[in-house]
Design a protein around this motif. Sequence first.
Motif, PDB file in Angstrom:
ATOM      1  N   TRP A  75       1.074   0.563   3.862  1.00 52.59           N
ATOM      2  CA  TRP A  75       2.141   0.201   2.437  1.00 52.59           C
ATOM      3  C   TRP A  75       2.823   1.042   1.978  1.00 52.59           C
ATOM      4  N   TYR A 103      -2.855  -5.396  -5.659  1.00 53.84           N
ATOM      5  CA  TYR A 103      -1.191  -4.738  -4.849  1.00 53.84           C
ATOM      6  C   TYR A 103      -0.765  -4.322  -4.645  1.00 53.84           C
ATOM      7  N   ALA A 106      -0.981  -1.782  -7.765  1.00 54.48           N
ATOM      8  CA  ALA A 106      -2.021  -0.333  -6.717  1.00 54.48           C
ATOM      9  C   ALA A 106      -1.132  -0.090  -6.626  1.00 54.48           C
ATOM     10  N   LYS A 107       0.178  -0.239  -5.692  1.00 49.99           N
ATOM     11  CA  LYS A 107       1.419   0.524  -4.565  1.00 49.99           C
ATOM     12  C   LYS A 107       2.054   0.607  -5.389  1.00 49.99           C
TER      13      LYS A 107
END
Lengths: 348, 261
Positions: A75, A103, A106-107
């Motif tokens: 990631w 995604y 979250a990242k």
Amino acid sequence: MKDGKFLTLAIESSCDETSVAVVADGRTVLSDIISSQIKIHTQFGGVVPEIASRHHLTNINEVTEQAMREADVTWDDIDLIGVTYGPGLIGALLIGVATAKAYAFAKNKPLVGVHHIQGHISANYIQYPELKPPFMAMVLSGGHTNIINVTDYNKCTVLGGTRDDAAGEAFDKVARVIGLGYPGGPKIDKAAKEGNPHAIEFKRVMLEKGSMDFSFSGIKTGVLNYVNTERQAGREISVPDVAASFQAAVVDVLVTHSLHAVKEYGIKTFAIAGGVASNSHLREAFEKACKEEGIEFVHPSPILCTDNAAMIGSAGYYEFIKGYRSGTDLNAVPNLQIGEKQGVFLAK
Amino acid sequence: MYLLAIETTGPQLSVAIIDEQGRVREEKADEGFNHLTNLMPLIDKITKENALAPEDAAAIAVSRGPGSFTGIRIGVSTARALAQALGLKAVAVPTLESFVYHAPEFKGAICPIFDARRSQVYGGAYAWCDGADDALMQKTADGRAYMTLVPGGAYTFDEYIGLLKEALAKARIKEIMAFGDGMRPCGERFKEFAASEGLGFIDARDAEAPAVQSAASVARLGLDLYREGKTCSFEELLPDYMRKAEAERKLEEKRAADADR
């Protein structure tokens, strides 16, 4: 970033393919995993939206894991998340969009919504690392048949399109009538190889002069009438001949119209894209016609013609480079128009 | 320690956070079906306003259905992707059962019914009870227990009422509280049933309790399940549609008919 390359994690789920890819600098495919549901939908004779949506949900996360594993990235290496947000089946699109947004959140990665057709066009940037706009493109798929003037990496205008059936739709319908079944495109292409394209002269429907639009329902009706007449007369039809003659008529119309557009705009490069662009007869016909006119002809490899996430990664990368972003409120837009941007905005 | 809870299966989207002590904060979106647009901004808001980092969550709890197929998928796919990217466990919360926390003090039967169309409801019935020894009873984090009177499923309203009637008689329950958007098509019949049986009837729309799905209840039931170790990985987190896709059902019917021939 990895090895000095900008990495895009891209997601595509607009129809019946769940695909995730990792693309470097918008041009190099590090991975492009495509999980096709074609076997599931074949028993229903076509894509069933509800079933496609259910499968996307259970597939997508594992497809992402595979894409990252195959690209050998983590990631931390990912710089951007790109996702198809339209056009397509709403229930299918929203799995990709919800996943991509989660995604990105979250990242803490930037997100860009990508137009599916822009993605198909961008498949050519992957196939030809030197290719640059402007060029003319014809997008041919189950849902689209358009002549598109590509003026920049993320800008294009539709010059013409089908007034009734998309090319892929006409292939599916004819394939059903002559008993080849679903999916029509590859099956007609295969059967046509054994047939005579001049066996039956189906009428080519050319619209009024100067128009860059086309129509396939006329050709399709021609095939249906022919098949019915023969069957009523108790004569057996030759499936390869009907397939070859139908295909020849469609390709004739497509080639005539697109070359007309290319010449009118004085453009030197012509590209095809989309699922139907992998039809072998179509490629040969375009190749020949372009050669005669001294126009460069480009087309993606068959795997890049199908719905895949690598092409979305390329298109998303160029949107990002041009300054476009999407927010956490990105929505899926089933009837997103070509050239339209909804929820994709220029970063301040 | 906190859990993030997501509720997108019904007419109103909501998200909630719950801490170890069971304290809940909830954010609701306006009613209307634009859950995909509203969900992430609301998660962003609730975590930021409570100064919580997403990666610090203990698990993601999500309402897994039944309900709107599309709504279920928005919540479950968001929860799967969050759990995957953050490396967290997930908790699949049965939507109907979460309604026990809509009325934690109520002594009668808690009856959520959702409009499933095609003359059906997704329904279940539950009741809080004292003894926590029965294996059929679900124990909660704070040592209470509730029992299932009618297991969650897709029923015609008559089937649902039939099962409920039997369970109420057995458990000697004299009062009903009804919830959910199934009250729109079936509310009048439900009320008539209660009157004919001499049961007390409360329509949640007229009461203090929330009338539809809510993330606060998903969070509370999610915490119970989490404490019991009923968590799963993101791959194992699946929707509970309680109904096959229409095309699948038709194909099976056709195959069965062909087999009979």
